[in-house]
Design a protein around this motif. Structure first.
Motif, PDB file in Angstrom:
ATOM      1  N   ALA A 346       0.891  -1.253   0.058  1.00  0.00           N
ATOM      2  CA  ALA A 346      -0.082  -0.124  -0.115  1.00  0.00           C
ATOM      3  C   ALA A 346       0.888   1.076   0.120  1.00  0.00           C
ATOM      4  O   ALA A 346       0.401   2.203  -0.748  1.00  0.00           O
ATOM      5  CB  ALA A 346      -0.976  -0.066   1.146  1.00  0.00           C
ATOM      6  N   ALA A 445      -8.190   6.293   2.430  1.00  0.00           N
ATOM      7  CA  ALA A 445      -8.039   5.602   3.807  1.00  0.00           C
ATOM      8  C   ALA A 445      -6.478   5.076   3.775  1.00  0.00           C
ATOM      9  O   ALA A 445      -5.717   4.937   4.962  1.00  0.00           O
ATOM     10  CB  ALA A 445      -8.797   4.413   3.751  1.00  0.00           C
ATOM     11  N   CYS A 446      -5.855   5.064   2.826  1.00  0.00           N
ATOM     12  CA  CYS A 446      -4.440   4.939   2.834  1.00  0.00           C
ATOM     13  C   CYS A 446      -3.351   5.990   3.116  1.00  0.00           C
ATOM     14  O   CYS A 446      -2.499   5.891   3.433  1.00  0.00           O
ATOM     15  CB  CYS A 446      -3.988   4.011   1.434  1.00  0.00           C
ATOM     16  SG  CYS A 446      -4.530   2.657   1.090  1.00  0.00           S
ATOM     17  N   THR A 477      -4.661  11.649   8.646  1.00  0.00           N
ATOM     18  CA  THR A 477      -3.197  11.112   8.919  1.00  0.00           C
ATOM     19  C   THR A 477      -2.958  11.205  10.341  1.00  0.00           C
ATOM     20  O   THR A 477      -3.461  12.151  11.008  1.00  0.00           O
ATOM     21  CB  THR A 477      -2.325  11.474   7.752  1.00  0.00           C
ATOM     22  OG1 THR A 477      -2.109  12.798   8.042  1.00  0.00           O
ATOM     23  CG2 THR A 477      -2.502  11.216   6.432  1.00  0.00           C
ATOM     24  N   TYR A 529      -6.122   2.669   8.952  1.00  0.00           N
ATOM     25  CA  TYR A 529      -4.909   2.078   7.943  1.00  0.00           C
ATOM     26  C   TYR A 529      -4.011   1.514   9.123  1.00  0.00           C
ATOM     27  O   TYR A 529      -3.302   2.191   9.632  1.00  0.00           O
ATOM     28  CB  TYR A 529      -4.323   3.371   7.356  1.00  0.00           C
ATOM     29  CG  TYR A 529      -3.249   2.921   6.404  1.00  0.00           C
ATOM     30  CD1 TYR A 529      -3.384   2.114   5.278  1.00  0.00           C
ATOM     31  CD2 TYR A 529      -2.052   3.688   6.445  1.00  0.00           C
ATOM     32  CE1 TYR A 529      -2.424   1.828   4.357  1.00  0.00           C
ATOM     33  CE2 TYR A 529      -1.030   3.562   5.436  1.00  0.00           C
ATOM     34  CZ  TYR A 529      -1.278   2.479   4.256  1.00  0.00           C
ATOM     35  OH  TYR A 529      -0.309   2.326   3.773  1.00  0.00           O
ATOM     36  N   TYR A 575       0.808  -2.504   5.897  1.00  0.00           N
ATOM     37  CA  TYR A 575       0.000  -1.520   6.157  1.00  0.00           C
ATOM     38  C   TYR A 575      -1.093  -1.993   5.248  1.00  0.00           C
ATOM     39  O   TYR A 575      -1.227  -2.189   3.953  1.00  0.00           O
ATOM     40  CB  TYR A 575       0.149  -0.226   6.104  1.00  0.00           C
ATOM     41  CG  TYR A 575       0.884   0.483   7.184  1.00  0.00           C
ATOM     42  CD1 TYR A 575       0.184   1.161   8.324  1.00  0.00           C
ATOM     43  CD2 TYR A 575       2.336   0.101   7.552  1.00  0.00           C
ATOM     44  CE1 TYR A 575       0.758   1.494   9.303  1.00  0.00           C
ATOM     45  CE2 TYR A 575       2.833   0.742   8.594  1.00  0.00           C
ATOM     46  CZ  TYR A 575       2.271   1.320   9.529  1.00  0.00           C
ATOM     47  OH  TYR A 575       2.830   1.598  10.676  1.00  0.00           O
ATOM     48  N   TYR A 576      -2.558  -1.699   5.601  1.00  0.00           N
ATOM     49  CA  TYR A 576      -3.604  -1.753   4.860  1.00  0.00           C
ATOM     50  C   TYR A 576      -4.956  -1.258   5.314  1.00  0.00           C
ATOM     51  O   TYR A 576      -5.043  -1.209   6.681  1.00  0.00           O
ATOM     52  CB  TYR A 576      -3.892  -3.454   4.503  1.00  0.00           C
ATOM     53  CG  TYR A 576      -4.962  -3.449   3.228  1.00  0.00           C
ATOM     54  CD1 TYR A 576      -4.610  -3.234   2.054  1.00  0.00           C
ATOM     55  CD2 TYR A 576      -6.132  -4.260   3.291  1.00  0.00           C
ATOM     56  CE1 TYR A 576      -5.317  -3.487   0.900  1.00  0.00           C
ATOM     57  CE2 TYR A 576      -6.887  -4.545   2.187  1.00  0.00           C
ATOM     58  CZ  TYR A 576      -6.487  -4.216   1.009  1.00  0.00           C
ATOM     59  OH  TYR A 576      -7.426  -4.188  -0.196  1.00  0.00           O
ATOM     60  N   PRO A 577      -5.781  -0.802   4.811  1.00  0.00           N
ATOM     61  CA  PRO A 577      -7.147   0.071   5.273  1.00  0.00           C
ATOM     62  C   PRO A 577      -8.014  -1.267   5.715  1.00  0.00           C
ATOM     63  O   PRO A 577      -8.350  -2.127   4.954  1.00  0.00           O
ATOM     64  CB  PRO A 577      -7.700   0.687   4.119  1.00  0.00           C
ATOM     65  CG  PRO A 577      -6.765   0.844   3.110  1.00  0.00           C
ATOM     66  CD  PRO A 577      -5.676  -0.278   3.408  1.00  0.00           C
ATOM     67  N   THR A 607      -3.717   6.140   9.884  1.00  0.00           N
ATOM     68  CA  THR A 607      -4.814   6.910   9.118  1.00  0.00           C
ATOM     69  C   THR A 607      -5.925   6.528   9.729  1.00  0.00           C
ATOM     70  O   THR A 607      -6.175   5.366  10.036  1.00  0.00           O
ATOM     71  CB  THR A 607      -5.169   6.967   7.603  1.00  0.00           C
ATOM     72  OG1 THR A 607      -3.743   7.222   7.084  1.00  0.00           O
ATOM     73  CG2 THR A 607      -6.177   7.947   7.106  1.00  0.00           C
TER      74      THR A 607
END
Length: 775
Positions: A346, A445-446, A477, A529, A575-577, A607
């Motif tokens: 991401a 969202a990222c 963020t 995030y 990382y990922y939403p 985030t």
């Protein structure tokens, strides 16, 4: 009067013929000598009407003497005639203009000199029969039978060429050295690419444009002069994709040409997807078949005119490194225990979008090794963001099987981990009225800003842009969130392991919050995030991170780390939403709070977002503490001539060089430093000043070194060379200098980062601060 006018033209032509042939004006490969010019737009239309009426006299009524006179017209006369046409008559796309008859009166040519024999009324087909059959499929590509597309082991992705043929009678006394065709999308051929041929009266054109193509045929004579036909058009079937032939590569196509669900069109000629160089692993990389050759390089640099190469593969061995291009390596992993390429990469996806948000980087092309999976992910997200219908997103993904990608790509269980369904299902779980809105929210969202996403949309869309993306989402963020219970902010290290800022959710008493001011009640989705290196199929997100709204529990989404997209990727945090859950927000003010737990292996948060269900307008949030508008949106720039100067000092703050391990060295690493720009910085021109310290004492050798030889400055992806003529000796005392002006830069709306690059050699340099002062 008309008859008398015709006789005058006849005698003038005979007189010119008696004096010998007139030397035609040479045609530059860059400047079209053609009838479509800006100056012709002011031509009196009555002159055009009279000429048109005279020329509509039937061929049978012409005497042989008149026909001879017409054939002997000079290049100069023909140019004058064509200059008398109005702009509107030159650029019409009616069928009468596309007629191919050499006697066509309303499209004057160099009389009897050029006759296009290709049928210009026929719509040209660039897709092979097999490609066309695939593209004509009327069902759902997500469930298409795998037998209906190729196996990915042959070079089947190239387009058909378009053959142009003509007859040409050279100007008297001239001998043809070779022919050429210039073609492009613009009526004046200002964007044209010239394809050189031989003395054969035909040329095969590759990589033509979908829709209308403008062209002219040029005859180059042995004496250095030339003659050209009038500009004409041919039509190409507008069915996307505009697949490309680049010798040595495979699976190449323009993202442009597709229609969006809002009625716009993605611009052609700006963003391409390709395979990488040396992409074959199961056969030798010979030039033209696995390794780009001279013809492929010519096509990329001079026809497609690429400026930026984006490599999303981890290895630079697949870079093309074409002359005149800038290479950007955004490393994406292949493999690991994450759910799919997106959940592995991401942060690199963010780098890709920030790059294509900058209009100065176009035309650009992006690739991995074979241009299918990681390249495919970037295409899915780009097409989705721009508003390409979901079925065509699937269609484009499977079209890669026409390339020599060495193995077939499937959809569904046969695809394994890297299945487009995995990407799309994760996106479809995000709130939003349409797939494009969901992609927009996923990228917010990222940690990407609205201004970045909107810039991508504006750069790549003509006509109606993607609509209704902004439903008042609250997406902040970590550095813009309110820190609760003594929570601290962690800084990213500049690598792709972490976002620029994040918080470690290691306690239920510490966390983050954001305030939502809703104009009306709405059902909201809360997304964070999150980053972690665990890929457990048993550990639950809800036991590591929990959320409340104004002290009330939310409706949690129960999911494991694995289901949420967490995972170890080459021993780094991923990382990922992650959708935490939903809540029925009332009208007015609410506070969303997220905390962690005391469990081992805490989760990081980069985030926090609130999205309205189905695109409902959420409201606003406060950018200070607690936040009133989304701080990712910059303030309106000051009016020109504002007497109040805006000065921003960025000294020893985020990402600054502070320790002896953070420095510029002769051959050191890092070779740059970055500072995050405040979200409220106003767009405009700024003077950049730096404060620096060197390890060596002041001496003559340092005094004489020019600072412009040591640094460049970049705002996001736009690099500016240092312009000062100052030397170290001009600015410093002892071993340091304080805020020496080095260059002026433009900071656009939405700019996120300023970077100081060390390009020189010599002594180790410590940079302690940067100051920006508005001009």
């Amino acid at each position: 009067m008309k008859h008398k006018s015709r006789l005058v033209v006849l005698f003038a032509s005979l007189a010119l013929a008696a004096c010998g042939p007139v030397k035609p004006t040479p045609v530059s490969s860059n400047t079209a000598s053609d009838p479509v010019t800006e100056t012709s737009q002011n031509t009196n239309t009555s002159e055009v009407v009279e000429t048109s009426e005279e020329e509509k006299t039937s061929e049978s009524s012409k005497t042989s003497e008149q026909k001879t006179s017409s054939e002997q017209k000079t290049s100069s006369e023909q140019k004058t005639s064509s200059e008398q046409k109005t702009s509107s008559s030159q650029t019409k796309t009616s069928s009468s203009e596309q007629k191919t008859s050499s006697s066509q009166a309303e499209t004057p040519v160099q009389a009897g000199t050029f006759e296009i024999t290709t049928d210009l009324n026929e719509v040209k087909k660039i897709h092979t029969d097999r490609q066309a059959t695939y593209l004509a499929y009327t069902g759902d590509y997500a469930t298409m039978n795998a037998n209906d597309y190729p196996g990915g082991t042959e070079f089947l992705s190239d387009p058909n060429s378009v053959k142009l043929a003509w007859n040409h009678t050279p100007v008297s006394g001239k001998t043809v050295k070779n022919y050429a065709v210039k073609f492009g999308m613009k009526a004046d051929l200002s964007d044209a690419y010239e394809v050189k041929g031989t003395t054969a009266k035909s040329i095969d054109l590759i990589n033509v444009w979908l829709g209308t193509n403008y062209f002219k045929v040029i005859a180059y004579y042995t004496d250095g002069t030339s003659a050209a036909s009038d500009i004409k058009t041919f039509k190409v079937d507008e069915t996307a994709p505009r697949n490309l032939k680049i010798e040595g590569l495979t699976n190449c196509r323009d993202l442009g040409g597709r229609k969006t669900e809002d009625g716009g069109t993605i611009k052609q000629g700006l963003l391409y997807r390709t395979s990488g160089n040396n992409f074959q692993t199961k056969s030798s990389n010979v030039e033209g078949k696995g390794k780009i050759n001279a013809a492929g390089k010519e096509e990329m640099t001079n026809h497609l005119k690429v400026k930026t190469e984006i490599n999303v593969n981890g290895s630079t061995s697949y870079n093309l490194n074409l002359s005149g291009t800038t290479v950007k390596d955004f490393f994406m992993d292949y493999g690991g225990n994450a759910a799919h390429h997106f959940s592995r990469n991401a942060e690199s996806v963010k780098d890709y979008f920030e790059c294509i948000a900058n209009a100065n980087n176009y035309p650009a092309y992006f690739h991995c090794r074979i241009g299918t999976d990681r390249t495919g992910l970037c295409s899915i997200l780009t097409n989705g963001l721009l508003g390409v219908p979901l079925n065509e997103v699937y269609q484009d993904y499977l079209f890669s099987n026409f390339g020599n990608i060495e193995e077939k790509r499937y959809i569904g269980s046969a695809a394994g981990q890297d299945n487009i369904e995995n990407y799309c299902n994760q996106i479809l779980a995000m709130e939003g009225a349409t797939f494009k809105n969901k992609v927009y929210n996923m990228l917010l969202a990222c940690g990407l800003s609205r201004s970045t996403l909107d810039s991508v949309i504006n750069n790549l869309t003509e006509g109606t842009k993607a609509q209704n993306n902004d439903a008042g989402q609250v997406a902040l963020t970590a550095d813009k969130l309110t820190l609760e219970g003594g929570q601290s902010l962690s800084k990213g290290d500049g690598s792709r392991n972490n976002p620029d800022n994040y918080v470690v959710m290691n306690s239920s008493s510490k966390g983050v919050s954001l305030k939502v001011n809703a104009e009306k009640a709405f059902k909201g989705q809360i997304v964070a995030y999150l980053g972690n290196s665990d890929y457990s199929s048993s550990k639950k997100i809800e036991n590591y991170v929990s959320a409340t709204v104004s002290g009330n529990a939310i409706t949690k989404k129960s999911q494991t780390f694995q289901e949420a997209g967490m995972g170890n990727v080459n021993n780094r945090v991923n990382y990922y939403p992650v959708i935490l859950g939903t809540y029925d927000f009332p009208a007015g003010e609410s506070v969303v709070k997220v905390v962690g737990s005391a469990n081992s292996n805490p989760i990081n948060l980069g985030t926090l977002c609130v999205f309205g269900a189905g695109g409902d307008n959420v409201g606003t949030t406060d950018p200070v503490t607690p936040p009133t508008t989304d701080p990712t949106e910059p303030e309106t720039p000051p009016a020109t001539g504002d007497a109040t100067s805006y000065e921003l000092a960025i000294e020893n703050t985020v990402d600054g060089l502070k320790t002896s391990s953070d420095r510029f060295t002769k051959n050191g690493n890092p070779a740059y430093a970055t500072w995050n720009l405040p979200a409220d910085i106003k767009a405009g021109k700024y003077t950049v000043a730096i404060s620096a310290k060197l390890t060596q004492t002041n001496n003559d050798s340092h005094n004489s070194q020019t600072i412009s030889d040591k640094y460049t400055v970049a705002v996001d992806d736009v690099t500016t060379s240092v312009t000062t003529t100052s030397t170290y000796g001009d600015l410093w005392t002892g071993t340091e200098f304080k805020y020496g002006d080095i260059v002026d830069v433009d900071i656009p709306t939405g700019a996120k980062q300023i970077k100081l690059n060390w390009i020189g050699s010599g002594y180790t340099t410590y940079v302690s601060g940067i100051k920006l002062t508005s001009k």
